[in-house]
Design an enzyme around this catalytic site. Sequence first.
Site, short mmCIF file in Angstrom:
data_model
loop_
_atom_site.label_atom_id
_atom_site.label_comp_id
_atom_site.label_asym_id
_atom_site.label_seq_id
_atom_site.Cartn_x
_atom_site.Cartn_y
_atom_site.Cartn_z
N GLY A 159 37.69 54.65 95.93
CA GLY A 159 36.77 55.99 96.86
C GLY A 159 34.85 55.28 97.17
N SER A 160 34.33 56.49 97.69
CA SER A 160 33.62 56.33 98.66
C SER A 160 32.92 58.19 98.27
CB SER A 160 33.22 55.58 100.16
OG SER A 160 34.10 56.69 101.25
N GLY A 161 32.12 58.03 99.81
CA GLY A 161 31.47 59.30 99.72
C GLY A 161 30.53 60.44 98.49
N SER A 162 30.31 59.90 97.13
CA SER A 162 30.00 60.37 95.90
C SER A 162 31.25 61.40 95.41
CB SER A 162 28.86 61.09 96.37
OG SER A 162 27.67 60.01 96.74
N GLY A 164 33.54 62.56 93.49
CA GLY A 164 33.99 62.39 91.64
C GLY A 164 32.95 61.83 91.14
N ARG A 284 31.69 47.60 104.07
CA ARG A 284 32.05 48.23 105.48
C ARG A 284 30.72 48.53 106.19
NH1 ARG A 284 31.18 53.02 104.32
NH2 ARG A 284 31.54 53.60 101.79
#
Length: 415
Positions: A159-162, A164, A284
């Site tokens: 995952g990404s974007g913080s 969780g 990315r």
Amino acid sequence: MARTALILVEGHSRGNGLRYVQAAKRFGLHPITLSADPAQYNYLSVESSEAIRVDTSNLDALIRECSRLRATYHIAGITGFAGVDESVYATVGKLCRHFDLPGPNPTSIEQCCDKFIQRQLLGEAGVPIPAYRVAANATDVESSAAEIGLPVILKPATGSGSVGVRLCRNVDELAEHTAYLLDGKHIWPSSPRILVEQFAEGPYFLAQIMGNEIIGIEAAHFGSAPHFVCRDCTFPAPITDGEHKHIVDVSLSCLRALGLGWGPTNIEFRWTERGPVVIEVNPRLAGTPDPQLVQLAYGIDLITEHIKLVVGDECDLRRRHSRTAAARLLVPDRDGTLDWIGGDRRAAAIPGIAEVQFYVEPKTPIVRKGDYRDWIGHVIAASPNLARTEVILQRAVDLIDLSITPSVPACRAER
């Protein structure tokens, strides 16, 4: 003669997607977006950009669709957007391999997107990283945290974007966030795997990279714990030449350890007592506002240069000028319903302000999640030096007003 197309797998709703579509058109390319739900990307209709609905989690379906398009178009290149599901970018690499087009190594991308495997490879290469364990259940989390020592970071292994991600400072916070991750509130693409990490304390930096070249180092600050919601970004970071060299050296070690070195990468660090410690390597391009900051500061358009690589051209990463750019991410201080938000025109009129953008409309429900989805807008400024940029940015941000109910009649975004 067949039109030349650039295939974009999925999109990016806040900034980068629109910029890729516009950059492709400037190149004389016809951008075609393949998405499981094209309607979620508003800019496609605004730009009258072609979009095709396809299951982007299905490689065979993507291959069939690209093969069909080749009957009508000359496909110059394929790229895409990771978003929260970073596996999309690995799929892009596989598509590029299938059609013999320039692109990232899908195996390297997959290894990097699995944070546990990424940690293993970095550790084996001697790259400085936090102590870590991987856990599949609450018992594993508890024992891992005890071994590492509180406070710890709990995060999904993918995952990404913080999303969780949380700092757990005591056993109660540890139990609470473990339950959140495992009891159905967090969506897992496969079996749950939680990374339990030592909390690396210190200033946050981000290395912006294209290929094997370090474009520059960015500094950022987050809101209050236990979440990691970015509030401020500055490019280039106000650091010494020695600190810059140290981060560059560690960044290049990361690329070698993970088999990266084609296209964009961004690497997150904390500067600790050990020097720069790697928090994550993201194979990315970073999202908004990072590409804008690099372009304003150095005159390097990372999106344009990435597209050049995608279609087989050489990119040009020479600095055109040297300025300081900074962004303020607007974050509400409470949940509720957004009654109004304004001041953007007055803020944008201030000399030195490059961009003011709101992501929400009035009557939008505000439900903070403790990650990038909490952002409701941004303001970006640039000038010849840091002090001037900070003054310009603050003047503009002070003009932004919003009202959220039912908590109080009016409030201002935290700045």
